[in-house]
Design a protein around this motif. Structure first.
Motif, short mmCIF file in Angstrom:
data_model
loop_
_atom_site.label_atom_id
_atom_site.label_comp_id
_atom_site.label_asym_id
_atom_site.label_seq_id
_atom_site.Cartn_x
_atom_site.Cartn_y
_atom_site.Cartn_z
N MET A 100 0.93 -1.14 0.17
CA MET A 100 0.69 0.04 -0.26
C MET A 100 0.38 1.47 0.05
O MET A 100 0.30 2.25 -0.60
N SER A 101 1.73 0.90 0.34
CA SER A 101 2.75 2.16 1.04
C SER A 101 3.62 2.70 -0.40
O SER A 101 4.22 3.31 -0.40
N CYS A 102 3.95 1.69 -1.31
CA CYS A 102 4.98 1.64 -2.53
C CYS A 102 4.58 2.67 -3.59
O CYS A 102 3.58 2.52 -4.24
N GLU A 103 4.53 3.59 -4.15
CA GLU A 103 4.80 3.96 -5.19
C GLU A 103 6.32 4.37 -6.09
O GLU A 103 7.21 4.50 -5.86
N TYR A 104 5.83 3.56 -7.37
CA TYR A 104 7.05 2.91 -8.52
C TYR A 104 7.56 4.74 -9.14
O TYR A 104 6.32 4.43 -9.64
N LYS A 105 8.01 3.95 -9.03
CA LYS A 105 8.63 4.75 -10.82
C LYS A 105 10.13 4.47 -11.67
O LYS A 105 10.43 3.39 -11.42
N MET A 106 9.94 4.32 -13.06
CA MET A 106 11.24 4.59 -13.55
C MET A 106 11.91 5.24 -14.51
O MET A 106 10.82 6.77 -14.63
N VAL A 107 12.91 5.34 -14.38
CA VAL A 107 13.08 7.37 -14.62
C VAL A 107 14.23 6.23 -15.65
O VAL A 107 15.17 5.09 -15.80
N PHE A 108 14.66 6.99 -16.74
CA PHE A 108 15.50 7.27 -18.21
C PHE A 108 17.05 7.56 -17.95
O PHE A 108 16.19 9.30 -17.92
N VAL A 109 17.89 7.61 -17.40
CA VAL A 109 18.78 8.68 -17.68
C VAL A 109 20.17 8.88 -19.14
O VAL A 109 20.19 7.64 -19.77
N VAL A 110 20.05 9.44 -20.52
CA VAL A 110 20.44 9.61 -21.08
C VAL A 110 21.83 10.65 -20.61
O VAL A 110 22.38 11.47 -20.58
N ASN A 111 22.83 9.46 -21.68
CA ASN A 111 24.34 10.22 -21.50
C ASN A 111 24.58 11.34 -22.58
O ASN A 111 24.32 11.30 -24.07
N MET A 112 24.26 12.84 -22.22
CA MET A 112 24.40 13.26 -23.13
C MET A 112 25.88 14.21 -23.81
O MET A 112 25.92 14.96 -24.65
#
Length: 201
Positions: A81-93
């Motif tokens: 119930m407590s978890c909010e997930y996300k996916m992030v993408f870090v681009v090599n600039m």
């Protein structure tokens, strides 16, 4: 103990550590006769009639503090119930990639991480299901260079966050083996420890 304007400072501090405002904590202690912090906490949450929010809070508190776990040992806590997930993408600039190339690399990272998580463990599969049901939050961020990307990946690994680093095949625009995008998935608070200070792309 009779209701007075004075409250037990130790009980008050314990309630403050639970995220209750000082005003509400004092009110709860007075209403329950300054008997204990747990009785005051129970009064506070039952008065608000927000059992769902209470249980979400308890999950985070139990994970963070063993003394809180002992205080609320009689409650059953649903960790999901407590978890909010996300996916992030870090681009090599550092790499010279056009908009289309970046989009393709982010897509590679998303698919790669998703497939890896499906194959690795039941807990990661459950994480994906929860994330997907909550709307599948995705964020694209700027990474400085390959060294920065690798440093972020190391931090993610230390926090046991699922991650996937794309190595380009070198068919267009950039050299083969170039590390283009790092994908990281996990509970939002943990992911922010790794990428929270990065700029949006």
């Amino acid at each position: 103990m009779a209701e007075t304007g004075e409250v037990n400072p130790m009980f008050l501090q314990q309630l403050l550590e639970l995220g209750i405002s000082e005003e509400k904590a004092k009110e709860a202690l007075i209403k329950t006769g300054n008997q204990s912090s747990d009785s005051a906490a129970l009064f506070y949450f039952s008065e608000l009639e927000v059992r769902t929010i209470f249980m979400m809070f308890l999950t985070k508190a139990v994970t963070r503090d063993k003394s809180v776990q002992q205080l609320f040992s009689g409650f059953e806590v649903d960790e999901s119930m407590s978890c909010e997930y996300k996916m992030v993408f870090v681009v090599n600039m550092e790499l010279t990639m056009g908009i289309g190339k970046v989009a393709a690399q982010v897509a590679h990272a998303a698919v790669g991480l998703y497939q890896m998580m499906l194959e690795e463990s039941d807990s990661w599969q459950q994480m994906l299901t929860t994330w997907d049901n909550d709307g599948g939050k995705k964020i694209v961020l700027k990474g400085q260079n390959v060294e920065h990307i690798l440093e972020l990946q190391e931090q993610a690994c230390r926090l046991k966050l699922p991650n996937y680093l794309v190595k380009d095949a070198g068919k267009t625009q950039i050299a083969a083996g170039s590390r283009t995008v790092l994908a990281i998935m996990g509970e939002e608070t943990l992911v922010n420890q790794v990428t929270g200070n990065l700029q949006l792309l």
